[in-house]
Design an enzyme around this catalytic site. Structure first.
Site, PDB file in Angstrom:
ATOM      1  N   HIS A  69       0.768  -1.041   0.021  1.00 39.90           N
ATOM      2  CA  HIS A  69      -0.217   0.077   0.054  1.00 39.90           C
ATOM      3  C   HIS A  69       0.922   1.182   0.077  1.00 39.90           C
ATOM      4  CE1 HIS A  69      -4.263   1.392   0.955  1.00 39.90           C
ATOM      5  NE2 HIS A  69      -3.521   2.409   0.704  1.00 39.90           N
ATOM      6  N   GLU A  77      -4.122   0.264  -5.245  1.00 44.45           N
ATOM      7  CA  GLU A  77      -4.329   1.473  -6.329  1.00 44.45           C
ATOM      8  C   GLU A  77      -2.781   1.736  -7.238  1.00 44.45           C
ATOM      9  OE1 GLU A  77      -6.411   4.852  -4.785  1.00 44.45           O
ATOM     10  OE2 GLU A  77      -8.318   3.710  -4.565  1.00 44.45           O
ATOM     11  N   GLU A  99     -12.434  -0.968  -1.293  1.00 38.21           N
ATOM     12  CA  GLU A  99     -12.762   0.252  -0.771  1.00 38.21           C
ATOM     13  C   GLU A  99     -13.896   1.120  -1.072  1.00 38.21           C
ATOM     14  OE1 GLU A  99      -9.320   3.099  -0.468  1.00 38.21           O
ATOM     15  OE2 GLU A  99      -8.008   1.263   0.039  1.00 38.21           O
ATOM     16  N   GLU A 101      -4.468  10.575   5.858  1.00 41.06           N
ATOM     17  CA  GLU A 101      -4.883  10.790   4.507  1.00 41.06           C
ATOM     18  C   GLU A 101      -3.959  11.610   3.630  1.00 41.06           C
ATOM     19  OE1 GLU A 101      -7.248   9.492   2.704  1.00 41.06           O
ATOM     20  OE2 GLU A 101      -7.038  10.302   1.088  1.00 41.06           O
TER      21      GLU A 101
END
Ligand code: NOJ
Length: 443
Positions: A120, A165, A353, A406
């Site tokens: 990730h 992603e 997600e 974030e």
């Protein structure tokens, strides 16, 4: 609406190592590109870092208890490469292995199914110093890392997500410079894009060669793109590029072995003989992550002349300014399923997600995040509608289990169904967690 979710539908919540763990340099952990990027001034809003994050490294038992108490049966988390292999290749760290081993055992003891995300975004800095994803050797580094994890945890963990992603990591990290490692050139983007795509397929094959019965997939963004101004031809072209960057630059090579024409032409000798076959793989599932629709505009100062454009007025938004349009989600899911013939290939989709940032505070011990409940019920409704149109969807994970770091926006955005007070580290379940518990128990 009549409930069409099958009994074995997977409901879960998700997090990622750098966003929650903290303990960035504890017990022999190596430095990652996110550690480095956050420690360089000016990269992250308010100078925030993931040094402490939610202190999950120390509070993991409390966090697992919260999952259990709220009947969350599946939990997706990521492993920090630098805890397991501090320099990326070479020696492993006993303390890092123990941490994840205990975490996995702790889930199993509590009746929670662990879903591991292998990567990730937190590449070891030692590998970045050798060029990171722009170096073709990254494919070998990554295969070695995958093999190490499967050897360590493959006996207890059945469900694996190879990469999170790739579009965000390649474009925001290597094409725009907004994320670590902070590059903004076409050539770094193209190299990272190709080596990451190769690593996903090779990583899948590595895991399956060690334990053929594992359920191994990878997670991708999936979103629609629209022109800022549909009467402007340059914006329309930018929109096409934007769609490729976020979607087809990853799905096309996986399913067809080729990039969209615009990118394929630019690849030059980054792509070697035989790579078309190596890029292709029928994963055991496609992880889908959806949040937003993007408006695109022509920009001379960004690679491929593409940048984020203005959003139209009047569409409801989250506190992050992301558009709330569950219909888009439904359309994207049906497009993915039809365009790549997933039913025929027998490849299911798992929503790994989906969620929203709303900054509702804790008042008198409670966090009434009604807007998140509306959001989740709308988006789960979209999943239901997509299933009715034959999209083979098997599961849904809320992002995120708890408020967390974030990325470039630091702690300014709260995606959790559990509130985290960053001063005291106190966790408070939000109303949406209770809603999700209730909803999933009924479905
Ligand atoms: C996708 C990423 O995987 C996750 O790390 C991030 O926090 C969410 N999107 C929200 O932006």
């Amino acid at each position: 609406m009549k409930n069409i979710f099958p009994k074995d539908f997977i409901w879960g919540t998700a997090t990622a190592a750098y966003q929650i763990e903290g303990a960035w340099n504890k017990d022999g952990k190596g430095e990652s590109i996110w550690d480095r990027f956050c420690h360089e001034e000016g990269n992250i809003l308010n100078g925030d870092t993931g040094d402490v994050a939610c202190d999950h490294y120390h509070k993991w038992e409390e966090d697992l208890d919260l999952l259990k108490d709220n009947n969350i049966k599946h939990y997706r988390f990521s492993i920090a490469w630098t805890r397991i292999i501090p320099n990326g290749t070479g020696d492993t760290s006993a303390a890092g292995i123990d941490f994840y081993s205990n975490l996995i055992d702790g889930m199993i003891e509590r009746g929670i199914t662990p879903w591991i995300t292998v990567y990730h975004w937190d590449l070891p800095q030692a590998l970045q110093d050798k060029g990171g994803w722009t170096n073709r050797e990254s494919v070998e580094w990554f295969k070695n890392y995958v093999a190490t994890l499967v050897d360590l945890f493959g006996d207890r963990v059945n469900d694996w997500i190879i990469f999170n992603e790739p579009s965000v990591h390649s474009w925001l990290g290597h094409g725009l410079g907004f994320h670590a490692p902070g590059f903004n050139e076409e050539s770094t983007y193209l190299k990272a894009l190709h080596h990451i795509n190769l690593s996903i397929a090779e990583g899948y094959r590595t895991a399956k060669s060690i334990r053929p019965n594992l359920n191994v997939g990878s997670s991708y963004t999936l979103l629609p793109t629209y022109p800022e101004n549909e009467n402007n031809d340059e914006d329309v072209t930018a929109t096409k590029r934007m769609f490729e960057i976020w979607n087809t630059n990853h799905f096309d090579p996986l399913f067809t072995g080729a990039y969209p024409a615009f990118i394929q032409e630019k690849m030059g000798n980054i792509m070697q003989d035989g790579d078309d076959a190596k890029l292709q793989e029928n994963l055991d599932f496609i992880g889908v992550q959806h949040y937003n629709a993007l408006h695109s505009t022509h920009s001379e100062s960004h690679i491929f002349n593409v940048f984020f454009g203005e959003k139209p007025k009047g569409i409801p938004q989250t506190d992050y300014g992301w558009m709330i349009q569950p219909d888009d989600f439904e359309k994207c899911l049906v497009w993915l399923s039809d365009h790549y013939d997933l039913n025929k290939k027998n490849i299911p989709i798992v929503i790994t997600e989906n969620g929203a940032a709303f900054t509702d505070p804790v008042v008198d011990g409670a966090c009434n995040d009604e807007r998140r409940i509306d959001y989740l019920s709308g988006y789960i409704g979209a999943v239901e509608k997509a299933i009715k149109q034959s999209a083979p969807i098997q599961g849904y994970f809320v992002w995120s289990f708890m408020d967390n770091f974030e990325w470039a926006d630091g702690y300014s955005q709260r995606f959790g169904v559990v509130h985290v007070d960053y001063d005291t580290m106190k966790r408070t379940p939000k109303k949406s967690l209770l809603w999700f518990k209730d909803f999933t128990e009924k479905h």
